[in-house]
Enzyme design. Structure first.
Site, PDB file in Angstrom:
ATOM      1  N   ASN A 102       3.414  -7.551  73.859  1.00  0.00           N
ATOM      2  CA  ASN A 102       4.573  -6.658  73.861  1.00  0.00           C
ATOM      3  C   ASN A 102       4.082  -5.220  74.051  1.00  0.00           C
ATOM      4  O   ASN A 102       4.755  -4.383  74.633  1.00  0.00           O
ATOM      5  CB  ASN A 102       5.327  -6.780  72.536  1.00  0.00           C
ATOM      6  CG  ASN A 102       6.368  -5.695  72.377  1.00  0.00           C
ATOM      7  OD1 ASN A 102       7.354  -5.675  73.105  1.00  0.00           O
ATOM      8  ND2 ASN A 102       6.143  -4.752  71.467  1.00  0.00           N
ATOM      9  N   ASP A 200       3.297 -12.952  69.970  1.00  0.00           N
ATOM     10  CA  ASP A 200       3.667 -11.888  69.042  1.00  0.00           C
ATOM     11  C   ASP A 200       4.911 -11.169  69.552  1.00  0.00           C
ATOM     12  O   ASP A 200       5.025 -10.873  70.749  1.00  0.00           O
ATOM     13  CB  ASP A 200       2.501 -10.898  68.920  1.00  0.00           C
ATOM     14  CG  ASP A 200       2.774  -9.811  67.901  1.00  0.00           C
ATOM     15  OD1 ASP A 200       2.984 -10.159  66.728  1.00  0.00           O
ATOM     16  OD2 ASP A 200       2.804  -8.627  68.288  1.00  0.00           O
ATOM     17  N   GLU A 207      12.638  -7.562  75.649  1.00  0.00           N
ATOM     18  CA  GLU A 207      13.778  -6.643  75.479  1.00  0.00           C
ATOM     19  C   GLU A 207      13.712  -5.599  76.600  1.00  0.00           C
ATOM     20  O   GLU A 207      12.627  -5.124  76.954  1.00  0.00           O
ATOM     21  CB  GLU A 207      13.707  -6.045  74.072  1.00  0.00           C
ATOM     22  CG  GLU A 207      13.703  -4.566  73.911  1.00  0.00           C
ATOM     23  CD  GLU A 207      13.415  -4.193  72.450  1.00  0.00           C
ATOM     24  OE1 GLU A 207      14.379  -4.131  71.683  1.00  0.00           O
ATOM     25  OE2 GLU A 207      12.245  -3.956  72.093  1.00  0.00           O
ATOM     26  N   GLU A 244       7.165 -15.872  67.911  1.00  0.00           N
ATOM     27  CA  GLU A 244       7.629 -15.113  66.754  1.00  0.00           C
ATOM     28  C   GLU A 244       8.897 -14.385  67.197  1.00  0.00           C
ATOM     29  O   GLU A 244       8.834 -13.461  68.000  1.00  0.00           O
ATOM     30  CB  GLU A 244       6.578 -14.083  66.331  1.00  0.00           C
ATOM     31  CG  GLU A 244       6.964 -13.375  65.061  1.00  0.00           C
ATOM     32  CD  GLU A 244       6.510 -11.928  64.969  1.00  0.00           C
ATOM     33  OE1 GLU A 244       6.518 -11.403  63.865  1.00  0.00           O
ATOM     34  OE2 GLU A 244       6.179 -11.316  66.008  1.00  0.00           O
TER      35      GLU A 244
END
Ligand code: NOJ
Length: 548
Positions: A102, A200, A207, A244
């Protein structure tokens, strides 16, 4: 045939730097971990999840990666990793690793180059905004430690996005070059023998933030996960993605999408409701949580857990429900809570080390629909050190023995990566592997037996499950069936003894064998079965046809 090994795996999460120090410098390492593989194998672990071990400034416990293709020199070398992975394979233990894409550390050469040169290809690896973004103060992940989710970089004359700390710059997933990098990273570790990745911050990875330099307008960002999954499966058919994503329950089906995306998803939803159920001594919240979950595709699986290395987030519960749990298990908001949303304790001290509640809880973990994930030290009932800041109380080194530093390291105590818990009921002299191995009644020996039993009952992992009707509100009872094998698990979440009658419509007249005691009883022809359960009692039953 698809290899669904993960549906019946026993996953064990550990952080190399706090597991076992093999060279006496105070920091756990791959050599030390490799020496403990026989311990893990003896415990019955079939898959180790390694938290990030990549070179890192280590400002977020390694979740701030500087180089995806290497091992942090404090923890060993790539050679040590390969030796570890070979030895794990030899013992039938699979390895999955954290894939933290991310964001990167702000020290990653990609980010450093981007900062210095807007024309470099690395500029578009990140998300930039010339103007101050409107959502700069929204959805802060670490309230109290983080003020914004965009930070102005004077060198770049722009703001960069960071969902987490400001030293963790978010990668631009809309950039095909970034997605290629992610695949290259996955390919690298797959080639070195890993069986998959814990993704992770999966929900944040996809997003779509309002940056100036988005590459495409996408309606459904899950296409990026599809892409990762395709790549994974092309490279290695039996490898998995474990996401996650602590998202609202209505959103969770997107992560499975009929079996084309993640194989596994952490079950945050039931985890939070389990704590409410245990606090109240009532099964209803846990039962409802399983009813709320979307059904998973044939190749999908929930990853159940009790505690992990982060705070116990209770964000899906109301304020009143959180207060109930707090009053019972973490009353001191100042020392036991973090980020105003979660509990930073380990599980054993939350239940005052009560052996009955510990066994009840881990018995549930081992049987609940899904695959169990243990966090290192849970098998011993390790405690926490609330004098440490942020999420560190639950991240102290593993207790191996009564030797100095709990046998974690031979370095002087003040040189350890984190202090070992030395004092009190949870000190290493009281709670450690060696002492518990010698005590037939210890939690460790119980866990080893329970894990062995779980592995002998594949119906728990592979079977179709249903929640059973019971006449007692404190009982969580469910039944799993797979290829004619039926197992039933019954758990009493209250401290009061009780007599409970289960309705077993499909098992009338069958014989039930208690898997812990080997005693057998019978279900009535009317399909009901009455049993006695002690406070916080549990039992696993196998249903079979009567012989003779
Ligand atoms: C989730 C990890 O579990 C947590 O420890 C970390 O701080 C964040 N992701 C950011 O990477």
């Amino acid at each position: 045939m698809l290899d669904l090994w993960y549906k019946n795996a026993i996953i064990y999460c550990l952080d190399i730097e706090t597991y076992r120090d093999g060279n006496g410098d105070g920091v756990g390492d791959f050599v030390g971990l490799t020496q403990r593989l026989d311990y893990l194998s003896g415990l019955g672990i079939t898959c180790v999840w390694l938290m990030p071990f990549y070179p890192s400034p280590n400002k977020d416990n390694g979740y701030d990666v500087m180089d995806y293709y290497s091992v942090d020199p404090r923890l060993g070398s790539l050679g040590d990793f390969v030796e570890f992975s070979r030895q794990a394979e030899e013992r039938g233990i699979r390895v999955i690793v954290d894939l933290v894409v991310n964001h990167t550390s702000d020290q990653h050469p990609w980010f450093q180059t981007a900062l210095q040169d807007k024309n470099s290809k690395y500029w578009d690896y990140y998300l930039w905004s010339k103007e101050e973004p409107e959502d700069i103060e929204e959805d802060i992940m670490f309230p109290g430690l983080q003020d914004t989710t965009w930070t102005y970089a004077p060198e770049a004359e722009a703001y960069y996005a960071h969902r987490f700390y400001d030293h963790q710059a978010d990668l631009n997933i809309t950039n095909p070059a970034v997605r290629e990098e992610i695949q290259k990273i996955m390919g690298f570790w797959l080639q070195l023998g890993v069986s998959g990745f814990r993704i992770d911050a999966a929900s944040h990875l996809i997003e779509l933030r309002q940056a100036d330099n988005l590459f495409e307008k996408v309606d459904d960002p899950f296409i990026y996960i599809d892409e990762m999954r395709d790549f994974l499966s092309w490279r290695r058919g039996d490898a998995i993605l474990l996401a996650e994503a602590n998202e609202p329950v209505e959103e969770l089906h997107h992560y499975f999408d009929g079996g084309d995306r993640m194989q596994m998803l952490f079950n945050f939803w039931s985890n939070q409701h389990f704590f409410l159920a245990l606090t109240r001594g009532e099964a209803a919240p846990l039962i409802q949580s399983f009813k709320d979950l979307p059904s998973v595709p044939k190749i999908g699986q929930w990853a159940n857990f009790i505690r992990n290395h982060d705070e116990l987030t209770l964000n899906h519960l109301s304020d009143d429900q959180q207060d109930e749990i707090a009053a019972a298990m973490a009353p001191d908001r100042d020392t036991m809570w973090v980020f105003d949303r979660g509990i930073r304790r380990r599980f054993a001290p939350m239940v005052d080390g009560d052996p009955q509640r510990l066994k009840l809880t881990y018995s549930l973990l081992l049987t609940m629909p899904g695959t169990p994930v243990l966090n290192y030290g849970e098998e011993l009932g390790m405690g926490d050190d609330l004098t440490l800041d942020e999420r560190k109380p639950a991240r102290t080194p593993m207790h191996w023995s009564t030797a100095p530093n709990g046998g974690f390291s031979t370095a002087p105590a003040d040189q350890l990566v984190l202090p070992v818990i030395a004092e009190g009921d949870y000190g290493y002299k009281q709670i450690n592997v060696t002492t518990q191995q010698q005590d037939a009644e210890s939690l460790l020996n119980w866990m080893e037996r329970a894990i062995r039993l779980r592995k002998e009952c594949p119906a728990f992992g592979w079977g179709k499950w249903q929640i059973l009707e019971v006449d007692q509100p404190s009982i969580f009872a469910h039944r799993c069936e797979w290829q004619g094998h039926v197992v039933i698990a019954v758990h009493n979440l209250s401290q009061a003894d009780c007599e409970a009658t289960l309705t077993l419509p499909e098992d009338g007249g069958r014989c039930l064998i208690d898997l812990f005691t080997d005693q057998s009883t019978e279900v009535s022809q009317q399909s009901s079965y009455t049993m006695q359960l002690a406070g916080y009692g549990y039992c696993w039953l196998q249903a079979c046809e009567k012989t003779g």
